[in-house]
Design an enzyme around this catalytic site. Structure first.
Site, PDB file in Angstrom:
ATOM      1  N   GLU A 351      16.009 -34.155 -28.863  1.00 51.52           N
ATOM      2  CA  GLU A 351      16.197 -35.449 -29.526  1.00 51.52           C
ATOM      3  C   GLU A 351      17.336 -35.364 -30.535  1.00 51.52           C
ATOM      4  O   GLU A 351      18.029 -36.346 -30.776  1.00 51.52           O
ATOM      5  CB  GLU A 351      14.904 -35.895 -30.217  1.00 51.52           C
ATOM      6  CG  GLU A 351      14.931 -37.363 -30.627  1.00 51.52           C
ATOM      7  CD  GLU A 351      13.588 -37.873 -31.105  1.00 51.52           C
ATOM      8  OE1 GLU A 351      13.252 -39.023 -30.787  1.00 51.52           O
ATOM      9  OE2 GLU A 351      12.871 -37.125 -31.797  1.00 51.52           O
ATOM     10  N   HIS A 382       3.647 -15.175 -14.193  1.00 52.79           N
ATOM     11  CA  HIS A 382       3.115 -15.382 -12.848  1.00 52.79           C
ATOM     12  C   HIS A 382       3.535 -16.742 -12.302  1.00 52.79           C
ATOM     13  O   HIS A 382       2.903 -17.261 -11.376  1.00 52.79           O
ATOM     14  CB  HIS A 382       1.594 -15.247 -12.873  1.00 52.79           C
ATOM     15  CG  HIS A 382       1.142 -13.894 -13.326  1.00 52.79           C
ATOM     16  ND1 HIS A 382       0.945 -12.838 -12.463  1.00 52.79           N
ATOM     17  CD2 HIS A 382       0.897 -13.403 -14.572  1.00 52.79           C
ATOM     18  CE1 HIS A 382       0.580 -11.759 -13.141  1.00 52.79           C
ATOM     19  NE2 HIS A 382       0.542 -12.080 -14.428  1.00 52.79           N
ATOM     20  N   LYS A 510      12.886 -48.152 -26.489  1.00 49.98           N
ATOM     21  CA  LYS A 510      11.939 -49.070 -27.133  1.00 49.98           C
ATOM     22  C   LYS A 510      12.326 -50.523 -26.870  1.00 49.98           C
ATOM     23  O   LYS A 510      11.488 -51.371 -26.540  1.00 49.98           O
ATOM     24  CB  LYS A 510      11.913 -48.825 -28.646  1.00 49.98           C
ATOM     25  CG  LYS A 510      11.317 -47.499 -29.088  1.00 49.98           C
ATOM     26  CD  LYS A 510      11.389 -47.403 -30.607  1.00 49.98           C
ATOM     27  CE  LYS A 510      10.906 -46.068 -31.128  1.00 49.98           C
ATOM     28  NZ  LYS A 510      11.044 -45.968 -32.604  1.00 49.98           N
TER      29      LYS A 510
END
Length: 545
Positions: A351, A382, A510
């Protein structure tokens, strides 16, 4: 070419990057490499010897930092200059952990005094809840706290609370809600008693869509269980700048904690946003968290670049991203309590430095913020470690581990450490074809099969990593570690000449999200958008495929 890529030091680094020996050779010819390329500060030890770097590399990187005025930019941040130039704001999360006698003036006010007043208010609040003196609307003490936020007001408190699980005092349970998906808050509310539950709503504007939606749902649940509007003040508090909206909601003005424009969300856990942390670990431990971060602030502000831990780490990230085309960086935490840190550092870095124009608006012609990802050891060994060892992409790695465990059970910790150190060695050293063939010499395979399998077992090595150690995970060492990554992020942005403290991409998301919401609820015509968005909205409206 931009001003940065035209610099002689930048161009020297480009040439130098093509001449470096394999790390195997560097270690064989530099017996003091570990001692020469490690440092410690603030309870942390950094081994950066397993990097593609010689002494010439380091000299050039430090020269680049000086050529780009990194030292003066560090001073400007700590002095409270408006280095967030697009919003004309100071960047002073460091003031949140400054000692009480420090004076930092912003708009004519000593903000350290304001911070100390807030800490005192937090102390009173924490004491009232943990002692049981704060009563709910039926006279019962609070047992559960639900923290509602999004982004920095959610991730920081959640990850730090998780990391400091050994320091929980045990008086309260804390639950975190962020996602606007109704499943999140529905599942959190199950099993909670409204008579003993308190909600902490964190939103600077008291209007952040996800946070407000979740808070309204929490309020509806609370009122639906038999409480009244007048009872809201005993069960809801806020961290917000918008006192008017918070009081209109029903929160007592005395129970609203401040936020400031000079603190970005992803840097805010040190403020009243960290209230859930303090409720879980107590204010003394919360202050230790702040003290550890402040110690790293002092190190960053006052240590020469050549011994400066955040500077060294920031320069290496830039080195690989800009001169070796590394597109991502992996953070591997060899401690279960620290398992959430990669996600926190992901938000912090991406960000902040996911930008494509310089401070003066010029398009960059170099890579900026890499993708940050990771997980906890040894689980990753793994899974994605295969890509680190034999994949075609260069992915620098940070390994983080305490030397001592909070849970020293049997041989667990020594095995954890052996895996951590073994992975860094394997990434650096690799395995040659000759070594792989020699390992197969005693097998029953024929020569042709051995040669084929040996090719598959070759690992190029020369994969860079840093290792960060601490004696033990404590509030202080965690504070220092997080501040280390904050300042590492700053170093990169300062050299790249970008603004690490705004987030216009988030703001656009937004804005468009609100516009789409109007169309989903049919208050606007969906057909005004592109055909893909129109089609998706119409499918949602009809409720089936």
């Amino acid at each position: 070419m931009t001003e940065l890529t035209q610099q002689a030091t930048w161009q020297a680094l480009e040439k130098h990057s093509k001449t470096l020996s394999h790390m195997r050779e560097l270690f064989s010819t530099e017996p003091q490499r570990f001692n020469d390329m490690s440092t410690q500060a603030c309870g942390l030890f950094l081994d950066y010897s397993k990097n593609r770097a010689s002494q010439e590399t380091m000299s050039l990187l430090f020269k680049l930092a000086k050529d780009t005025q990194l030292e003066s930019k560090i001073k400007a941040m700590f002095a409270g200059e408006a280095i967030n130039n697009t919003e004309q704001r100071a960047v002073l999360h460091t003031a949140l952990r400054a000692p009480a006698d420090k004076v930092i003036i912003v708009d004519g006010n000593n903000i350290v005094a304001e911070v100390q007043q807030t800490l005192a208010k937090m102390s009173e609040f924490v004491e009232s809840l943990t002692s049981g003196s704060w009563k709910g609307y039926t006279g019962k003490a609070i047992t559960d706290v639900v923290s509602i936020g999004i982004g920095g007001s959610f991730l920081g408190p959640k990850i730090v609370s998780q990391a400091l699980r050994p320091y929980w005092t045990g008086e309260l349970n804390c639950h975190f809600v962020a996602n606007v998906d109704g499943t999140s808050i529905t599942e959190k509310l199950k099993g909670l008693d409204p008579q003993t539950t308190l909600f902490v709503m964190s939103s600077k504007s008291f209007g952040t869509q996800e946070t407000l939606t979740n808070t309204l749902t929490a309020k509806a649940w609370f009122l639906g269980q038999g409480a009244s509007q007048s009872d809201v003040a005993k069960h809801f508090v806020a961290v917000s700048s918008n006192v008017a909206k918070a009081t209109e909601f029903g929160i007592d003005a005395d129970n609203i904690f401040p936020m400031w424009d000079w603190v970005g969300g992803r840097y805010s856990l040190w403020s009243a946003i960290g209230l859930p942390i303090a409720l879980l670990i107590g204010m003394d431990n919360f202050r230790e968290l702040l003290a550890g971060a402040h110690e790293m602030d002092e190190h960053f502000a006052n240590t020469p670049l050549e011994d400066n831990m955040p500077v060294i780490m920031g320069l290496f990230s830039l080195w690989y991203g800009n001169f070796f085309n590394a597109q991502s960086h992996v953070v591997l935490t060899y401690d279960h309590y620290l398992r959430g840190l990669p996600a926190y550092f992901q938000q912090l870095d991406m960000e902040s430095n996911g930008k494509s124009v310089t401070l003066n608006g010029t398009d960059v012609d170099y890579s900026t913020g890499p993708v940050i990802w990771g997980g906890e050891g040894t689980n990753g060994q793994h899974a994605y470690h295969q890509l680190l060892h034999q994949g075609t992409a260069l992915i620098p790695a940070d390994f983080i581990m305490p030397l001592n465990s909070h849970n020293p059970v049997g041989e667990h910790h020594v095995q954890l450490a052996s895996n951590c150190f073994g992975q860094t060695q394997a990434l650096m050293q690799g395995r040659t074809y000759e070594e792989a063939l020699a390992e197969l010499s005693s097998s029953s395979l024929n020569d042709e099969q051995k040669q084929l399998i040996a090719k598959h077992k070759v690992m190029p090595g020369n994969k860079p990593s840093n290792t960060i150690l601490m004696d033990k995970l404590t509030p202080s060492t965690l504070g220092a570690l997080i501040a280390l990554y904050e300042h590492r992020t700053f170093v990169q942005g300062a050299i790249w000449q970008i603004n690490s403290f705004d987030q216009w991409g988030v703001e656009l998301g937004k804005q468009l999200g609100n516009d789409v919401l109007d169309r989903l609820t049919a208050s606007k015509d969906a057909d005004e958008l592109d055909t893909s968005s129109n089609g998706l909205i119409n499918l949602f409206r009809q409720g089936n495929i």
